[in-house]
Scaffold this active site. Sequence first.
Site, PDB file in Angstrom:
ATOM      1  N   ASP A 159     -10.088   3.183   1.707  1.00 22.01           N
ATOM      2  CA  ASP A 159     -10.229   2.685   3.088  1.00 22.01           C
ATOM      3  C   ASP A 159     -10.734   3.791   4.014  1.00 22.01           C
ATOM      4  O   ASP A 159     -11.578   3.541   4.887  1.00 22.01           O
ATOM      5  CB  ASP A 159      -8.876   2.184   3.622  1.00 22.01           C
ATOM      6  CG  ASP A 159      -8.528   0.793   3.118  1.00 22.01           C
ATOM      7  OD1 ASP A 159      -9.442   0.028   2.775  1.00 22.01           O
ATOM      8  OD2 ASP A 159      -7.323   0.473   3.071  1.00 22.01           O
ATOM      9  N   LYS A 174       0.805  -1.231   0.000  1.00 19.66           N
ATOM     10  CA  LYS A 174       0.000   0.000   0.000  1.00 19.66           C
ATOM     11  C   LYS A 174       0.839   1.284   0.000  1.00 19.66           C
ATOM     12  O   LYS A 174       0.388   2.313  -0.512  1.00 19.66           O
ATOM     13  CB  LYS A 174      -0.941   0.011   1.205  1.00 19.66           C
ATOM     14  CG  LYS A 174      -2.123  -0.934   1.076  1.00 19.66           C
ATOM     15  CD  LYS A 174      -3.078  -0.766   2.238  1.00 19.66           C
ATOM     16  CE  LYS A 174      -4.250  -1.727   2.119  1.00 19.66           C
ATOM     17  NZ  LYS A 174      -5.266  -1.507   3.145  1.00 19.66           N
TER      18      LYS A 174
HETATM   19  P1  NAP Z   1      -0.386  -3.359  10.085  1.00 16.26           P
HETATM   20  O1  NAP Z   1       0.027  -2.299   9.125  1.00 16.26           O
HETATM   21  O2  NAP Z   1       0.476  -4.563  10.286  1.00 16.26           O
HETATM   22  O3  NAP Z   1      -0.582  -2.621  11.523  1.00 16.26           O
HETATM   23  C1  NAP Z   1      -1.005  -3.309  12.658  1.00 16.26           C
HETATM   24  C2  NAP Z   1      -0.870  -2.410  13.898  1.00 16.26           C
HETATM   25  O4  NAP Z   1      -1.277  -3.174  15.030  1.00 16.26           O
HETATM   26  C3  NAP Z   1       0.556  -1.953  14.173  1.00 16.26           C
HETATM   27  O5  NAP Z   1       0.553  -0.710  14.826  1.00 16.26           O
HETATM   28  C4  NAP Z   1       1.041  -3.053  15.134  1.00 16.26           C
HETATM   29  O6  NAP Z   1       2.100  -2.644  15.978  1.00 16.26           O
HETATM   30  C5  NAP Z   1      -0.194  -3.259  15.965  1.00 16.26           C
HETATM   31  N1  NAP Z   1      -0.174  -4.574  16.593  1.00 16.26           N
HETATM   32  C6  NAP Z   1      -0.093  -5.784  15.970  1.00 16.26           C
HETATM   33  N2  NAP Z   1      -0.089  -6.766  16.881  1.00 16.26           N
HETATM   34  C7  NAP Z   1      -0.148  -6.168  18.094  1.00 16.26           C
HETATM   35  C8  NAP Z   1      -0.169  -6.651  19.421  1.00 16.26           C
HETATM   36  N3  NAP Z   1      -0.110  -7.956  19.686  1.00 16.26           N
HETATM   37  N4  NAP Z   1      -0.231  -5.763  20.434  1.00 16.26           N
HETATM   38  C9  NAP Z   1      -0.281  -4.452  20.178  1.00 16.26           C
HETATM   39  N5  NAP Z   1      -0.263  -3.901  18.937  1.00 16.26           N
HETATM   40  C10 NAP Z   1      -0.199  -4.768  17.912  1.00 16.26           C
HETATM   41  O7  NAP Z   1      -1.819  -3.939   9.719  1.00 16.26           O
HETATM   42  P2  NAP Z   1      -3.056  -3.097   9.091  1.00 16.26           P
HETATM   43  O8  NAP Z   1      -3.021  -3.144   7.628  1.00 16.26           O
HETATM   44  O9  NAP Z   1      -3.080  -1.771   9.741  1.00 16.26           O
HETATM   45  O10 NAP Z   1      -4.292  -4.012   9.552  1.00 16.26           O
HETATM   46  C11 NAP Z   1      -4.714  -4.069  10.910  1.00 16.26           C
HETATM   47  C12 NAP Z   1      -6.018  -4.863  10.998  1.00 16.26           C
HETATM   48  O11 NAP Z   1      -7.059  -4.151  10.344  1.00 16.26           O
HETATM   49  C13 NAP Z   1      -5.967  -6.262  10.351  1.00 16.26           C
HETATM   50  O12 NAP Z   1      -6.662  -7.154  11.163  1.00 16.26           O
HETATM   51  C14 NAP Z   1      -6.696  -6.061   9.051  1.00 16.26           C
HETATM   52  O13 NAP Z   1      -7.329  -7.241   8.602  1.00 16.26           O
HETATM   53  C15 NAP Z   1      -7.730  -5.022   9.447  1.00 16.26           C
HETATM   54  N6  NAP Z   1      -8.211  -4.231   8.300  1.00 16.26           N
HETATM   55  C16 NAP Z   1      -9.536  -4.264   8.032  1.00 16.26           C
HETATM   56  C17 NAP Z   1     -10.022  -3.524   6.984  1.00 16.26           C
HETATM   57  C18 NAP Z   1     -11.506  -3.543   6.704  1.00 16.26           C
HETATM   58  O14 NAP Z   1     -11.919  -3.163   5.604  1.00 16.26           O
HETATM   59  N7  NAP Z   1     -12.319  -3.913   7.672  1.00 16.26           N
HETATM   60  C19 NAP Z   1      -9.177  -2.742   6.174  1.00 16.26           C
HETATM   61  C20 NAP Z   1      -7.806  -2.738   6.485  1.00 16.26           C
HETATM   62  C21 NAP Z   1      -7.341  -3.498   7.560  1.00 16.26           C
HETATM   63  P3  NAP Z   1       3.639  -2.717  15.474  1.00 16.26           P
HETATM   64  O15 NAP Z   1       3.830  -1.538  14.565  1.00 16.26           O
HETATM   65  O16 NAP Z   1       4.399  -2.650  16.749  1.00 16.26           O
HETATM   66  O17 NAP Z   1       3.776  -4.045  14.752  1.00 16.26           O
END
Ligand code: NAP
Length: 294
Positions: free
Chosen positions: A116, A80
């Site tokens: 998004d 992205k």
């Molecule tokens: P990402 O870029 O990997 O970011 C995840 C975030 O969560 C980061 O800040 C990460 O921290 C934090 N995190 C992960 N595991 C953690 C834990 N155990 N404890 C505390 N913080 C934690 O992922 P993303 O693209 O933002 O996606 C996040 C979620 O949103 C996913 O489940 C995805 O499926 C969902 N999502 C849904 C939609 C929808 O349309 N509904 C759209 C986009 C995303 P670090 O930086 O320290 O790793």
Amino acid sequence: MKHAQSEGKPQISSRTRTLGILGWPLGHSLSPIMQNAAFAAGGQNCVYLAFPVAPEQLSAAVMGMKALGFMGANVTIPHKIAIQEYLDDIAEDARLAGAVNTLVFREGRVTGHNTDAGGFMAALPASLRTMQGKSAVVLGAGGAARAVVAGLVVAGCRKLTVVARTPERGQELAASFNQMANITLCGWQDSVLNRSLADCSLLVNSTPLGMSPEVTKEPPVDWAALAPAAVVCDLVYNPRVTRFLERAQARGHQVVSGDGMLLEQGILAYQLWTGQEAPRQRMQEALKAALTGL
Ligand code: NAP
């Protein structure tokens, strides 16, 4: 672009336009199911496929799609942000979010959009469509959190708290938006988090905590500290009702599940590609059936 096809049975022909989703790895993306259902219902002669593209092939993939006359694409993890350097134009929504999730190919140029942020806002209850004078707490500082913050800032939110496990990631996010809003950064254990929770209208989980198969995980929030009237939203859509949302529901909060954002971002992308109103109901049904089958 209209053509005769019975719904659910696309007739591939020499006029069929191609679209797809780029990601790596590309596990169980729901976008092909949702968008192919939409094209069939909307009478669009299009086919939408899944393209696993390794990061080192991303530039070649964009050039290839351009050369092959693609109509559009979605972009997901991990491309992205990186894809932006291969595009001709970046739309304002993507510039603000610092990430692209939708490509539109037109007249030899490819433009990156971000649906998004708009999709997230469209999925919220009407009471939160404008965020003027309201504050929000966003858990996580990754790509999805950036889209959430972008959507909230555009809707007038000027006071946000972002909870980041990795401080540098939080700082980067805050730096992108600090001209437009007052962003407080904190860690999961900071006492400032509870003060923000007490004051907020919206709490959003944008971490993957609780996502299948790790459905028993949940963000460690002090529920007693949260304002009783706050709406609670989880971006995780598999399962539809996470442990986090169950907890919020049990305390009487209005909740919003992640499938709403997934649907709305897809609707916005369809509209960008086709210029037509999206067949919302058919997309929703296809998404629901696909989620049930996961
Ligand atoms: P990402 O870029 O990997 O970011 C995840 C975030 O969560 C980061 O800040 C990460 O921290 C934090 N995190 C992960 N595991 C953690 C834990 N155990 N404890 C505390 N913080 C934690 O992922 P993303 O693209 O933002 O996606 C996040 C979620 O949103 C996913 O489940 C995805 O499926 C969902 N999502 C849904 C939609 C929808 O349309 N509904 C759209 C986009 C995303 P670090 O930086 O320290 O790793």
